[in-house]
Design an enzyme around this catalytic site. Structure first.
Site, mmCIF file in Angstrom:
data_model
loop_
_atom_site.group_PDB
_atom_site.id
_atom_site.type_symbol
_atom_site.label_atom_id
_atom_site.label_comp_id
_atom_site.label_asym_id
_atom_site.label_seq_id
_atom_site.Cartn_x
_atom_site.Cartn_y
_atom_site.Cartn_z
ATOM 1 N N GLY A 1 0.889 -1.205 0.057
ATOM 2 C CA GLY A 1 0.034 0.138 -0.016
ATOM 3 C C GLY A 1 0.932 1.277 0.061
ATOM 4 O O GLY A 1 1.669 1.605 0.882
ATOM 5 N N GLU B 1 -18.497 17.291 2.383
ATOM 6 C CA GLU B 1 -17.728 18.106 1.456
ATOM 7 C C GLU B 1 -18.434 17.717 0.182
ATOM 8 O O GLU B 1 -18.462 18.632 -0.667
ATOM 9 C CB GLU B 1 -16.171 17.640 1.619
ATOM 10 C CG GLU B 1 -15.595 18.135 2.853
ATOM 11 C CD GLU B 1 -13.966 17.833 3.065
ATOM 12 O OE1 GLU B 1 -13.209 18.373 3.557
ATOM 13 O OE2 GLU B 1 -13.818 16.694 2.501
ATOM 14 N N PHE C 1 -0.744 7.218 2.489
ATOM 15 C CA PHE C 1 -0.061 8.185 2.993
ATOM 16 C C PHE C 1 0.863 7.462 4.189
ATOM 17 O O PHE C 1 2.161 7.766 4.283
ATOM 18 C CB PHE C 1 -0.994 9.124 3.954
ATOM 19 C CG PHE C 1 -1.722 9.904 3.127
ATOM 20 C CD1 PHE C 1 -0.833 11.158 2.721
ATOM 21 C CD2 PHE C 1 -3.041 9.897 2.675
ATOM 22 C CE1 PHE C 1 -1.644 12.159 1.995
ATOM 23 C CE2 PHE C 1 -3.465 10.838 1.877
ATOM 24 C CZ PHE C 1 -2.882 11.980 1.618
#
Lengths: 441, 441
Positions: B5, B164, B8
């Site tokens: 992965g 959002e 971040f």
């Protein structure tokens, strides 16, 4: 007034009629965007974003008398004067057909699956992902023969699309990709450009074809002219007595007119285009105009080329004709003004002819090309974005950041190495010592 | 050292180990790009390009000891110490799992098809196309009831993603779209935000939830809290005794850890995350680190939130732990530093908490949010492009040019009107007079 296709021709026709208040214009397209096709190869080679070269049709056509409909046109019924679309019909009094061209694989429609062409954004994104995935597969592949197949790229057809694709692809393998891979050297990738005719860019003067070939070869493109392809499949390409083993074949060879015009039942030329009258109407159908790549127009015994400026001129002319007919003014025959055409070979390098007179090559040709393309691109944001991306690519030697495979690992990807064995991974790191102390917070 | 992965967490772990020459790092990801997920909703609402918020993993990880492999991880065999990928195996001595979260539809996996979530670029592009296509369909639809269904958008879940999305969608319907359509007024579109809990953004202080709700309502979002959804299908959404007929449902409610960690056979929490040790290893497996959204970490009795900064801190910590173990230095437990988190409501408007202390809202909050996001975005070109797109959106009131439906007219599109009848098109233009003269060139 119904216009089918919001390409260069259709858009100009719609704009020319946008101020004629007595006319109501409906623009029908199966895509929601106008596409700036001349830069499509740069999306395919990860220099530009899809949105950089497209503009929503609705945002381009804002005139109050103009309506946009997202629909796929199926056929024209000229007797009932209706356009048949999927799930309905649209009556018309005048019809403008600017539905463009599609790839043609001549008598081999089965090549479509293995050798994608470049006409739509979907095509461009598919080609980008195919090319990037081929390098990923080569990196994973341990069999050197298969690895070489993944690193061999064949482009069929050396017209502008084929030449531009080959140049940009070769540039990528030499400049933007090498640092990214560990097991392969992308500079060893082969980019092979096959052309059945004796020279590349055969629509251009011979001296420019020569220059283009030389420059392609400087970029390490292998140019093979007089190469008639007889077979294409998932394993490679056959031409003459030769066979090239490759996993990636791109098609830049043939185009044919969109099949919609067949339903007009008027004479078509070999490429399926309508042989239009001097007013750009279909023969015998004074209310059906045919423009752009679906129209076959001759001038001074030479065919008008299938390029954006020609389509735009036809679109504007049809708009004017319709306004003139409404105002009962005399009508004029269409006349093509050759402003020039250019093909880009590599970074800062192009060949072309300006105003049917001046032959240009190298950086000056590239600068004219770049200026014209920026000027004709629709949308302020697109212009800025394209200029920035070009600037970035120019100074950093490669469009690093746009190398996007949107989807996850492709089904085309080979199994790890050629067996289920582990790949020849680097040796394991030394065994880690056990933790000494773990202060718990 | 194998890292699964390149989110971040994984990226930070790889970078922390990039200079440790005795370690060899293999980063495995099923996508070729790192994705800046916090801005994904802006791709879904046509403000940013997919490539603006992604960076090729290979171009981010350039260290000589680091190798990138595009592959889908299937399971971990902790006894044999191999990572099983599609078509092969990769042996590891240390393993870092940072495979992130996926949508969770609780006990209703069948909602997946009708209510797409937002985790990948494919998701974002799909949502963008769904929303744009809904307006196209409404424009084509002649039945007013169905037209209203096309113009109703339901977002389930009022966490940051839902808030959002709702804010950006409402802004779009009010500012960027109205001029584009002729038959519908996009300002009449309903954007409904459903939340099962008593307030929106429930992870934030109550006063900010209140502010967010008020601002959403100013943007004409209908906020419904305490609304437990019991059914979602192609016709609409049911909650409590109410049913909303809609063709577009977006999912921002539940996430669950990526299923890869199940193969570790260690205790998981309710969301499927590994309850890690203070060193961020899986219990009983000192060579398997688990970071980011797949790790359940508690600190001061509160869970560490599933946000990018937390994952980055975990990734860096694991990199440091491994270096410390190699150097035989004492190891430290992971400690989360809360730098803050923000949610954007609309253009120039956000709410958030900075350093676990300062509550912010309005333009100042938005400016902090924008600055932090630009700073953490990977790639110079991406930063420029995002700033330009934001500037453009800010000054022109809407992301006009990115409203791209890549594919042609969607199969979801209704048949023309609700019957095979022609739509109520404007009346035909007056019959054109016959041409007066046609000088042939």
């Amino acid at each position: 007034m119904v216009i089918v296709g919001a390409g260069f021709g259709g858009l100009q026709a719609a704009k020319a009629l946008g101020k004629a208040d007595s006319v109501r214009v409906t623009v029908v397209d199966r895509y929601n965007h106008h596409l700036f096709q001349p830069l499509l190869y740069q999306v395919a080679t990860a220099v530009l974003n899809p949105a950089d070269i497209s503009a929503p049709i609705r945002s381009v056509l804002h005139a109050r008398n103009t309506e946009v409909m997202l629909a796929e046109a199926k056929s024209v019924d000229t007797r009932r004067k209706v356009l048949v679309i999927e799930g309905g019909e649209i009556p018309y009094d005048s019809l403008v057909l600017g539905t463009g061209a599609t790839h043609s694989y001549f008598k081999h429609p089965e090549w479509d699956r293995v050798a994608p062409g470049l006409k739509t954004l979907e095509d461009a994104v598919r080609i980008r992902e195919r090319v990037l995935t081929a390098f990923e597969a080569a990196e994973r592949e341990s069999d050197p023969v298969r690895q070489r197949e993944w690193m061999t790229f064949v482009i069929i057809g050396a017209g502008p699309t084929g030449v531009e694709l080959a140049g940009a692809l070769a540039y990528m393998t030499r400049h933007s990709l090498p640092k990214d891979f560990r097991r392969i050297d992308t500079r060893e990738a082969r980019v092979i450009l096959l052309e059945g005719l004796p020279r590349v860019l055969s629509a251009y003067p011979e001296v420019l074809s020569e220059a283009a070939k030389r420059d392609l070869e400087k970029l390490h493109v292998e140019v093979r002219t007089g190469a008639m392809v007889t077979d294409v499949d998932a394993e490679g390409v056959t031409f003459g007595d030769e066979h090239i083993s490759t996993r990636t074949v791109l098609w830049g060879a043939g185009v044919a007119a969109s099949p919609l015009v067949r339903s007009l039942e008027v004479p078509l030329d070999r490429a399926g285009r309508v042989k239009v009258t001097p007013l750009l109407t279909a023969p015998g159908l004074s209310d059906v105009y045919v423009i752009g790549d679906v129209a076959a127009v001759e001038q001074h015994g030479k065919p008008v080329p299938g390029i954006a400026p020609a389509a735009m001129q036809m679109g504007r002319h049809v708009g004017k004709t319709i306004r003139d007919r409404l105002a009962n003014r005399p009508l004029r025959a269409f006349r093509y003004h050759d402003k020039g055409s250019f093909a880009v070979i590599g970074r800062g390098y192009a060949v072309g002819v300006l105003f049917d007179k001046w032959r240009m090559k190298g950086l000056p040709a590239w600068m004219v090309w770049a200026g014209v393309h920026i000027a004709y691109l629709i949308g302020f944001r697109n212009r800025i974005s394209v200029m920035l991306n070009w600037g970035y690519t120019f100074f950093t030697k490669g469009g690093r950041d746009l190398r996007l495979i949107t989807g996850k690992v492709s089904p085309r990807m080979p199994a790890l190495a050629s067996s289920t064995q582990a790949p020849a991974l680097p040796p394991a790191q030394p065994e880690l010592p056990a933790p000494r102390s773990v202060p718990v917070h």
